[in-house]
Design a protein around this motif. Structure first.
Motif, PDB file in Angstrom:
ATOM      1  N   GLY A  42     -10.123   7.158  29.047  1.00  0.00           N
ATOM      2  CA  GLY A  42     -10.647   7.079  30.059  1.00  0.00           C
ATOM      3  C   GLY A  42     -10.223   7.993  31.066  1.00  0.00           C
ATOM      4  N   SER A  43     -10.853   8.430  32.203  1.00  0.00           N
ATOM      5  CA  SER A  43     -10.175   9.283  33.267  1.00  0.00           C
ATOM      6  C   SER A  43     -10.740   8.495  34.844  1.00  0.00           C
ATOM      7  CB  SER A  43     -10.956  10.611  33.192  1.00  0.00           C
ATOM      8  OG  SER A  43     -12.410  10.465  33.635  1.00  0.00           O
ATOM      9  N   ILE A  44      -9.982   9.258  35.567  1.00  0.00           N
ATOM     10  CA  ILE A  44     -10.093   8.816  37.086  1.00  0.00           C
ATOM     11  C   ILE A  44      -9.895  10.037  37.945  1.00  0.00           C
ATOM     12  CG2 ILE A  44      -7.641   8.193  37.281  1.00  0.00           C
ATOM     13  CD1 ILE A  44      -8.623   5.945  39.181  1.00  0.00           C
ATOM     14  N   TYR A  45     -10.784  10.222  38.628  1.00  0.00           N
ATOM     15  CA  TYR A  45     -10.751  11.167  39.744  1.00  0.00           C
ATOM     16  C   TYR A  45     -10.183  10.613  41.050  1.00  0.00           C
ATOM     17  CZ  TYR A  45     -11.967  14.927  43.411  1.00  0.00           C
ATOM     18  OH  TYR A  45     -11.881  15.829  44.289  1.00  0.00           O
ATOM     19  N   ILE A  46      -8.828  11.154  41.334  1.00  0.00           N
ATOM     20  CA  ILE A  46      -8.107  10.766  42.297  1.00  0.00           C
ATOM     21  C   ILE A  46      -8.580  10.788  43.611  1.00  0.00           C
ATOM     22  CG2 ILE A  46      -5.784  11.007  43.439  1.00  0.00           C
ATOM     23  CD1 ILE A  46      -5.598   9.737  40.384  1.00  0.00           C
ATOM     24  N   GLY A  47      -9.584  11.659  43.936  1.00  0.00           N
ATOM     25  CA  GLY A  47     -10.077  12.108  45.279  1.00  0.00           C
ATOM     26  C   GLY A  47     -10.893  10.814  45.834  1.00  0.00           C
ATOM     27  N   ASP A  48     -11.696   9.998  44.870  1.00  0.00           N
ATOM     28  CA  ASP A  48     -12.596   8.937  45.070  1.00  0.00           C
ATOM     29  C   ASP A  48     -12.584   7.763  44.155  1.00  0.00           C
ATOM     30  OD1 ASP A  48     -15.488  10.435  43.822  1.00  0.00           O
ATOM     31  OD2 ASP A  48     -13.779   9.676  42.783  1.00  0.00           O
ATOM     32  N   GLY A  49     -11.366   7.836  43.203  1.00  0.00           N
ATOM     33  CA  GLY A  49     -11.241   6.536  42.627  1.00  0.00           C
ATOM     34  C   GLY A  49     -12.286   6.401  41.434  1.00  0.00           C
ATOM     35  N   SER A  50     -13.047   7.326  41.289  1.00  0.00           N
ATOM     36  CA  SER A  50     -14.307   7.076  40.149  1.00  0.00           C
ATOM     37  C   SER A  50     -13.724   7.296  38.779  1.00  0.00           C
ATOM     38  CB  SER A  50     -15.425   7.961  40.335  1.00  0.00           C
ATOM     39  OG  SER A  50     -14.906   9.288  40.394  1.00  0.00           O
ATOM     40  N   THR A  51     -14.086   6.266  37.924  1.00  0.00           N
ATOM     41  CA  THR A  51     -13.599   6.227  36.729  1.00  0.00           C
ATOM     42  C   THR A  51     -14.701   6.315  35.659  1.00  0.00           C
ATOM     43  OG1 THR A  51     -13.642   3.896  36.628  1.00  0.00           O
ATOM     44  CG2 THR A  51     -11.791   4.644  37.204  1.00  0.00           C
ATOM     45  N   VAL A  52     -14.290   6.684  34.362  1.00  0.00           N
ATOM     46  CA  VAL A  52     -15.001   6.680  33.094  1.00  0.00           C
ATOM     47  C   VAL A  52     -14.315   6.218  32.051  1.00  0.00           C
ATOM     48  CG1 VAL A  52     -14.895   9.275  32.742  1.00  0.00           C
ATOM     49  CG2 VAL A  52     -16.935   8.063  31.984  1.00  0.00           C
ATOM     50  N   TYR A  53     -15.020   5.770  31.110  1.00  0.00           N
ATOM     51  CA  TYR A  53     -14.237   5.086  29.736  1.00  0.00           C
ATOM     52  C   TYR A  53     -14.822   5.518  28.561  1.00  0.00           C
ATOM     53  CZ  TYR A  53     -12.041   2.271  33.381  1.00  0.00           C
ATOM     54  OH  TYR A  53     -11.452   1.911  34.444  1.00  0.00           O
ATOM     55  N   ALA A  54     -14.077   5.594  27.594  1.00  0.00           N
ATOM     56  CA  ALA A  54     -14.684   5.670  26.340  1.00  0.00           C
ATOM     57  C   ALA A  54     -15.342   4.360  25.783  1.00  0.00           C
ATOM     58  CB  ALA A  54     -13.551   5.975  25.132  1.00  0.00           C
ATOM     59  N   ASP A  55     -16.627   4.533  25.003  1.00  0.00           N
ATOM     60  CA  ASP A  55     -17.382   3.374  24.882  1.00  0.00           C
ATOM     61  C   ASP A  55     -16.412   2.164  23.863  1.00  0.00           C
ATOM     62  OD1 ASP A  55     -20.295   5.021  23.823  1.00  0.00           O
ATOM     63  OD2 ASP A  55     -19.652   4.406  25.780  1.00  0.00           O
ATOM     64  N   SER A  56     -15.417   2.667  23.118  1.00  0.00           N
ATOM     65  CA  SER A  56     -14.451   1.936  22.556  1.00  0.00           C
ATOM     66  C   SER A  56     -13.432   0.846  23.397  1.00  0.00           C
ATOM     67  CB  SER A  56     -13.640   2.758  21.424  1.00  0.00           C
ATOM     68  OG  SER A  56     -12.865   3.734  22.257  1.00  0.00           O
TER      69      SER A  56
END
Length: 126
Positions: free
Chosen positions: A49-63
């Motif tokens: 998964g990742s996070i953009y520090i600027g706004d805290g938005s996240t995305v994750y792998a399906d697993s």
């Protein structure tokens, strides 16, 4: 020089939880894309998964979606990976990584990141 240091790995039974930390040294992290990757034995490194520090938005792998959560403590320059309901397939070495720009749709590719920690090992027994 930016350094990333992971901690918090260990051994846990299936269904358990762990929280990993990634401490950033040498620079106050802002406007970066930070990510967690993992690598199991004899397998390629995969994005968790990742996070953009600027706004805290996240995305994750399906697993890991619904089980893992990435969060940040900007005051302490620490990135966290909360892992719940762990399964044996989550076993591996976990790395945090940094790209000094916004996260993109290619967040899951290791080559997108220029700085890596040395990793912390997670073992989940079934």
């Amino acid at each position: 020089q930016v350094q990333l240091v992971e901690s918090g790995g260990g051994s846990v039974q299936a269904g358990g939880s762990l929280r990993l930390s990634c401490t950033v040294y040498g620079y106050s992290y802002n406007w970066w894309c930070m990510a967690w990757f993992r690598q199991a034995s004899r397998k390629e490194r995969e994005g968790v998964g990742s996070i953009y520090i600027g706004d805290g938005s996240t995305v994750y792998a399906d697993s890991v979606k619904g089980r893992f959560t990435i969060s940040q403590d900007n005051a302490k320059n620490i990135l966290y990976l909360q892992m719940n309901n762990l399964i044996a397939e989550d076993t591996g070495t976990y790395y945090c990584a940094r790209d000094p720009s916004r996260c993109t749709g290619r967040w899951y590719l290791p080559e997108e990141y220029s700085t890596w920690g040395r990793g912390t090992t997670v073992t989940v027994s079934s």
